[in-house]
Each structure stands twice: as C-alpha cells, then as structure tokens.
Design a protein around this motif. Structure first.
Motif, short mmCIF file in Angstrom:
data_model
loop_
_atom_site.label_atom_id
_atom_site.label_comp_id
_atom_site.label_asym_id
_atom_site.label_seq_id
_atom_site.Cartn_x
_atom_site.Cartn_y
_atom_site.Cartn_z
N PRO A 41 17.95 -1.21 57.29
CA PRO A 41 17.99 -0.42 58.53
C PRO A 41 18.55 -1.25 59.68
O PRO A 41 18.42 -2.48 59.70
N ASP A 42 19.19 -0.57 60.61
CA ASP A 42 19.74 -1.24 61.79
C ASP A 42 18.67 -1.99 62.56
O ASP A 42 17.53 -1.51 62.68
N ARG A 43 19.06 -3.14 63.06
CA ARG A 43 18.21 -3.88 64.01
C ARG A 43 18.91 -3.77 65.34
O ARG A 43 20.09 -4.08 65.45
N ARG A 44 18.20 -3.27 66.32
CA ARG A 44 18.81 -3.15 67.65
C ARG A 44 17.73 -3.30 68.71
O ARG A 44 16.56 -2.98 68.46
N PRO A 45 18.12 -3.78 69.88
CA PRO A 45 17.13 -3.95 70.95
C PRO A 45 16.40 -2.64 71.24
O PRO A 45 17.02 -1.58 71.32
N GLY A 46 15.09 -2.74 71.34
CA GLY A 46 14.27 -1.58 71.67
C GLY A 46 13.74 -0.81 70.48
O GLY A 46 12.97 0.13 70.66
N LEU A 47 14.12 -1.18 69.25
CA LEU A 47 13.65 -0.48 68.06
C LEU A 47 12.56 -1.29 67.38
O LEU A 47 12.79 -2.41 66.94
N PHE A 48 11.37 -0.71 67.33
CA PHE A 48 10.23 -1.32 66.66
C PHE A 48 9.91 -0.55 65.39
O PHE A 48 9.83 0.68 65.42
N THR A 49 9.70 -1.25 64.30
CA THR A 49 9.13 -0.66 63.10
C THR A 49 7.62 -0.75 63.26
O THR A 49 7.09 -1.78 63.68
N VAL A 50 6.92 0.33 62.95
CA VAL A 50 5.47 0.34 63.02
C VAL A 50 4.95 0.13 61.60
O VAL A 50 5.25 0.91 60.69
N ASP A 51 4.18 -0.93 61.43
CA ASP A 51 3.72 -1.39 60.14
C ASP A 51 2.20 -1.25 60.05
O ASP A 51 1.48 -1.67 60.95
N LEU A 52 1.73 -0.63 58.99
CA LEU A 52 0.30 -0.51 58.69
C LEU A 52 0.06 -1.17 57.34
O LEU A 52 0.62 -0.72 56.33
N ASP A 53 -0.72 -2.21 57.32
CA ASP A 53 -1.06 -2.91 56.08
C ASP A 53 0.18 -3.28 55.25
O ASP A 53 0.21 -3.13 54.04
N GLY A 54 1.23 -3.73 55.94
CA GLY A 54 2.43 -4.19 55.25
C GLY A 54 3.45 -3.13 54.91
O GLY A 54 4.47 -3.42 54.30
N ALA A 55 3.20 -1.87 55.29
CA ALA A 55 4.15 -0.79 54.99
C ALA A 55 4.57 -0.08 56.27
O ALA A 55 3.74 0.18 57.15
#
Length: 178
Positions: free
Chosen positions: A62-76
């Motif tokens: 997936p693209d990495r760009r300023p302002g984009l957070f992945t939300v991770d729960l227990d490693g997923a």
C-alpha cells in the motif's frame, strides 16, 4: 492530497489503549484491498469497487504518504485514518487539514474508530497547534455523524454534493491537552 506542511513524516507509531497507528506496510496489502473493495465500507463513498480492480491498482505494498495512518489491532490492520491537506474534492475543504477514516466492517461497533481518530487528532494538535481540522460526511451516514460529534466536530454547514446531502464540520484544539 498534499503534505501536511512542516510536519516530519512518518511520526513514531502512536499507541492507544488497544491500537497502534503506524505507516502502512507490505503485510497490510490484503486488508487494504478488502477495505477498498468492501460494499459496506463504500456505501457512502460512491459504491463498491471490484476486488480485481483494486488488486490491479495496488500491485505491491500500500502507498505510504504523509497523513496516512494504518490502524493496527493486535498486529493486524483494521482500518485507516487520514489527516491530509485537501486540494479541493470539496470547495469547503480546500487547503484545510481534513480527517478521514475507513474501517473494516468487522471492526465496527467496538469504538476503534473513535479511539484511532482521537489519537490522530491529538497527534495533529501537537504537530500543528491551533490549526483546525475539517470533516465531511453524508448526512445519511449516521455512524460517521455520531463519530464526528463524539470527536468534537462542530457543524459548519450542510450542502448537496455527489448526489447526496453532506455534513461539513470543524474541529480545533484551541487549548493544548494535558
């Protein structure tokens, strides 16, 4: 979408009680494809995209760009939160920092979106003190309207766009938290 300005990116992962907000990685690809192809997620975003179309559009990580957070729960990955300075998909948001969020349907109803968005807004308030954040959602999206209110967004206006009634709100951290 453009950068947030003088903010160093990426920040260190942001940890909440249950979640981690971090940069996207290659391991998130399948969840991002599921998120973007989900009929439930896209109900108020123009409708679903075919999974093969999403897969072709994202041949790698997936693209990495300023302002984009992945939300991770227990490693997923369970969702994404964005804080970006919009270039004008809506006249009302042009040039302003805009909050966006998408969560997998199985993550709905557990308070994860509120927890992740509040953490992102806290980070933003520390990075750009006093700068307001805007949010737009369809008025028919009751869950999103409820979340905007819970996060402290104040209605600025309602209008028609994309063939639907829209709600536009603003949030500001006029006093530093803590």
């Amino acid at each position: 979408m453009t950068e947030l300005g003088p903010v160093a990116w990426p920040p260190a992962p942001i940890r909440t009680e249950r979640l981690v907000l971090r940069e996207p990685g290659a391991a998130d690809r399948a969840a991002v494809i599921e998120l973007l192809a989900s009929p439930e997620v896209s109900t108020y975003l123009g409708g679903p995209r075919r999974i093969d179309e999403v897969e072709r559009a994202m041949p790698g990580a997936p693209d990495r760009r300023p302002g984009l957070f992945t939300v991770d729960l227990d490693g997923a990955m369970i969702g994404q939160v964005t804080l970006t300075r919009e270039t004008g998909h809506l006249r009302q948001a042009a040039g302003k920092a805009e909050l966006g969020y998408l969560f997998l349907p199985q993550a709905w109803g557990h308070g994860y979106a509120a927890e992740a968005c509040a953490a992102a807004l806290d980070w933003f308030a520390g990075a750009l003190p006093g700068e307001p954040v805007v949010l737009a959602t369809q008025t028919a999206n009751v869950r999103s309207m409820r979340l905007a209110a819970k996060l402290g967004f104040i209605e600025v206006e309602r209008f028609e766009a994309y063939g639907a009634a829209q709600w536009f709100g603003m949030w500001s951290s006029v006093t530093p938290s803590g």
